[in-house]
Design a protein around this motif. Sequence first.
Motif, PDB file in Angstrom:
ATOM      1  N   ALA A   1       0.824  -1.212   0.000  1.00 31.64           N
ATOM      2  CA  ALA A   1       0.000   0.000   0.000  1.00 31.64           C
ATOM      3  C   ALA A   1       0.858   1.262   0.000  1.00 31.64           C
ATOM      4  N   THR A   2       1.963   1.261   0.750  1.00 30.54           N
ATOM      5  CA  THR A   2       2.815   2.446   0.771  1.00 30.54           C
ATOM      6  C   THR A   2       3.526   2.629  -0.572  1.00 30.54           C
ATOM      7  N   ARG A   3       3.888   1.535  -1.221  1.00 31.87           N
ATOM      8  CA  ARG A   3       4.450   1.630  -2.586  1.00 31.87           C
ATOM      9  C   ARG A   3       3.400   2.207  -3.541  1.00 31.87           C
ATOM     10  N   HIS A   4       2.148   1.760  -3.412  1.00 32.76           N
ATOM     11  CA  HIS A   4       1.046   2.263  -4.237  1.00 32.76           C
ATOM     12  C   HIS A   4       0.901   3.776  -4.074  1.00 32.76           C
ATOM     13  N   ILE A   5       0.964   4.241  -2.836  1.00 34.76           N
ATOM     14  CA  ILE A   5       0.869   5.680  -2.568  1.00 34.76           C
ATOM     15  C   ILE A   5       2.067   6.413  -3.169  1.00 34.76           C
ATOM     16  N   ALA A   6       3.264   5.922  -2.876  1.00 27.91           N
ATOM     17  CA  ALA A   6       4.483   6.590  -3.350  1.00 27.91           C
ATOM     18  C   ALA A   6       4.498   6.688  -4.869  1.00 27.91           C
ATOM     19  N   LYS A   7       4.145   5.596  -5.545  1.00 32.90           N
ATOM     20  CA  LYS A   7       4.149   5.583  -7.011  1.00 32.90           C
ATOM     21  C   LYS A   7       3.169   6.619  -7.564  1.00 32.90           C
ATOM     22  N   ASN A   8       1.993   6.712  -6.955  1.00 31.72           N
ATOM     23  CA  ASN A   8       0.993   7.665  -7.432  1.00 31.72           C
ATOM     24  C   ASN A   8       1.421   9.109  -7.190  1.00 31.72           C
ATOM     25  N   LEU A   9       2.095   9.365  -6.080  1.00 36.86           N
ATOM     26  CA  LEU A   9       2.556  10.729  -5.804  1.00 36.86           C
ATOM     27  C   LEU A   9       3.600  11.172  -6.835  1.00 36.86           C
ATOM     28  N   VAL A  10       4.544  10.284  -7.165  1.00 42.86           N
ATOM     29  CA  VAL A  10       5.572  10.625  -8.156  1.00 42.86           C
ATOM     30  C   VAL A  10       4.956  10.691  -9.562  1.00 42.86           C
ATOM     31  N   ALA A  11       4.090   9.749  -9.879  1.00 43.50           N
ATOM     32  CA  ALA A  11       3.457   9.735 -11.211  1.00 43.50           C
ATOM     33  C   ALA A  11       2.608  10.984 -11.437  1.00 43.50           C
ATOM     34  N   ALA A  12       2.039  11.518 -10.362  1.00 46.44           N
ATOM     35  CA  ALA A  12       1.220  12.733 -10.470  1.00 46.44           C
ATOM     36  C   ALA A  12       2.064  13.994 -10.554  1.00 46.44           C
TER      37      ALA A  12
ATOM     38  N   PRO B   1      -3.455   2.855  11.498  1.00 41.99           N
ATOM     39  CA  PRO B   1      -2.025   3.107  11.710  1.00 41.99           C
ATOM     40  C   PRO B   1      -1.771   4.094  12.841  1.00 41.99           C
ATOM     41  N   THR B   2      -0.641   3.921  13.503  1.00 39.10           N
ATOM     42  CA  THR B   2      -0.253   4.889  14.532  1.00 39.10           C
ATOM     43  C   THR B   2       0.392   6.122  13.910  1.00 39.10           C
ATOM     44  N   SER B   3       0.922   5.974  12.672  1.00 39.51           N
ATOM     45  CA  SER B   3       1.489   7.149  12.000  1.00 39.51           C
ATOM     46  C   SER B   3       1.587   6.913  10.502  1.00 39.51           C
ATOM     47  N   ILE B   4       1.504   8.002   9.742  1.00 41.12           N
ATOM     48  CA  ILE B   4       1.792   7.995   8.306  1.00 41.12           C
ATOM     49  C   ILE B   4       2.720   9.181   8.045  1.00 41.12           C
ATOM     50  N   ASN B   5       3.846   8.924   7.424  1.00 44.16           N
ATOM     51  CA  ASN B   5       4.825   9.980   7.193  1.00 44.16           C
ATOM     52  C   ASN B   5       5.284   9.967   5.739  1.00 44.16           C
ATOM     53  N   VAL B   6       5.370  11.151   5.132  1.00 44.35           N
ATOM     54  CA  VAL B   6       5.815  11.288   3.740  1.00 44.35           C
ATOM     55  C   VAL B   6       7.083  12.125   3.715  1.00 44.35           C
ATOM     56  N   ASN B   7       8.092  11.638   2.994  1.00 46.10           N
ATOM     57  CA  ASN B   7       9.353  12.359   2.840  1.00 46.10           C
ATOM     58  C   ASN B   7       9.647  12.513   1.348  1.00 46.10           C
ATOM     59  N   THR B   8       9.634  13.740   0.854  1.00 41.05           N
ATOM     60  CA  THR B   8       9.886  13.988  -0.577  1.00 41.05           C
ATOM     61  C   THR B   8      11.353  14.322  -0.858  1.00 41.05           C
ATOM     62  N   TYR B   9      12.197  14.250   0.141  1.00 39.82           N
ATOM     63  CA  TYR B   9      13.635  14.522  -0.003  1.00 39.82           C
ATOM     64  C   TYR B   9      13.909  15.910  -0.589  1.00 39.82           C
ATOM     65  N   GLY B  10      12.988  16.848  -0.320  1.00 36.61           N
ATOM     66  CA  GLY B  10      13.173  18.208  -0.833  1.00 36.61           C
ATOM     67  C   GLY B  10      12.886  18.364  -2.309  1.00 36.61           C
TER      68      GLY B  10
ATOM     69  N   PHE C   1      -6.199   7.719   1.557  1.00 37.46           N
ATOM     70  CA  PHE C   1      -5.958   6.274   1.552  1.00 37.46           C
ATOM     71  C   PHE C   1      -6.306   5.666   2.910  1.00 37.46           C
ATOM     72  N   ASP C   2      -7.253   4.728   2.906  1.00 29.28           N
ATOM     73  CA  ASP C   2      -7.594   4.004   4.131  1.00 29.28           C
ATOM     74  C   ASP C   2      -6.542   2.916   4.334  1.00 29.28           C
ATOM     75  N   MET C   3      -5.733   3.047   5.366  1.00 25.31           N
ATOM     76  CA  MET C   3      -4.600   2.152   5.560  1.00 25.31           C
ATOM     77  C   MET C   3      -4.872   1.046   6.586  1.00 25.31           C
ATOM     78  N   ARG C   4      -6.153   0.821   6.904  1.00 20.51           N
ATOM     79  CA  ARG C   4      -6.472  -0.336   7.728  1.00 20.51           C
ATOM     80  C   ARG C   4      -6.300  -1.602   6.884  1.00 20.51           C
ATOM     81  N   PRO C   5      -5.741  -2.665   7.453  1.00 22.80           N
ATOM     82  CA  PRO C   5      -5.381  -3.846   6.656  1.00 22.80           C
ATOM     83  C   PRO C   5      -6.511  -4.401   5.791  1.00 22.80           C
ATOM     84  N   TYR C   6      -7.731  -4.503   6.337  1.00 21.06           N
ATOM     85  CA  TYR C   6      -8.837  -5.053   5.547  1.00 21.06           C
ATOM     86  C   TYR C   6      -9.088  -4.218   4.297  1.00 21.06           C
ATOM     87  N   PHE C   7      -9.026  -2.904   4.430  1.00 24.52           N
ATOM     88  CA  PHE C   7      -9.318  -2.028   3.302  1.00 24.52           C
ATOM     89  C   PHE C   7      -8.171  -1.999   2.287  1.00 24.52           C
TER      90      PHE C   7
END
Length: 275
Positions: A168-179, A198-207, A226-232
């Motif tokens: 799921a995190t790869r899915h998010i990362a790929k969409n952010l870069v593709a966009a 989740p207890t946390s979600i963090n995004v790092n774009t490396y500037g 993005f709903d990051m609960r495992p079932y979803f």
Amino acid sequence: MMFGYATNETANYMPLALDLAHTLLIELAELRRENKQIKYLRPDSKSQVTLEYDDNNKPVRIDAIVISTQHDDFDKEAKMLTKIHEDVTKILIPRVIKKYPQYKHLFNNKIKYHINPTGKFVIGGPHGDTGLTGRKIIVDTYGGKGAHGGGAFSGKDPSKVDRSAAYATRHIAKNLVAAGLSDEVLVQVSYAIGVAKPTSINVNTYGTAKVDLTDGEISKIVEGIFDMRPYFIEQRLKLRNPIYSETAAYGHMGREATTVEKVFISPDGKKVSKK
């Protein structure tokens, strides 16, 4: 914690070094199946590519390429090593270069080749090495770029966040870069055992972000989309489908989406087909 990474270095948003390593092995396997130009190859093989980057984080040259391939037995080891080295550099490498026209300039006569550096490699596969625990978590993800939380994928049920949240995190990362939001991005998510959210979600774009938002603000937006609960995650990415045998080689990330039909025999002996 799980990590997803993406970069615009390649068309599939994977790090170039790992993508090259996978392509080397895919083309080597094709040569083995063709059995025309190289006739002594056996299935087990490994590769690694070392790149040099400039201060703007752009690849400028290939420093080293490692290829270890299983092979038929030869009468003389020195003759064998010379033959394999020649075939890899003159047959395999040109096929790989054709796949990367934009990076053709990275291939030159200064590359250090380590081809079967340990010598003879006749016994391979499960006969040479067995076991599943841990598997190859770095080659299954990003080849050491980005980050990895430590959890393996293979052999695990998709409800385990080690697997589902990493996808799921790869899915998010790929969409952010593709966009076009950034040139590269690392998405990190963490969980408490037994707690779905989740207890946390963090995004790092490396500037490298192209939008007027901080990484923290981007993280909040991602959390709302993005709903990051495992079932979803399972439902969104269809992780209960029989999609996992393909991931036994060439990694779990950066794969081309295709629709295939598979046929299984159920416990009562009936044929079951699944797209």
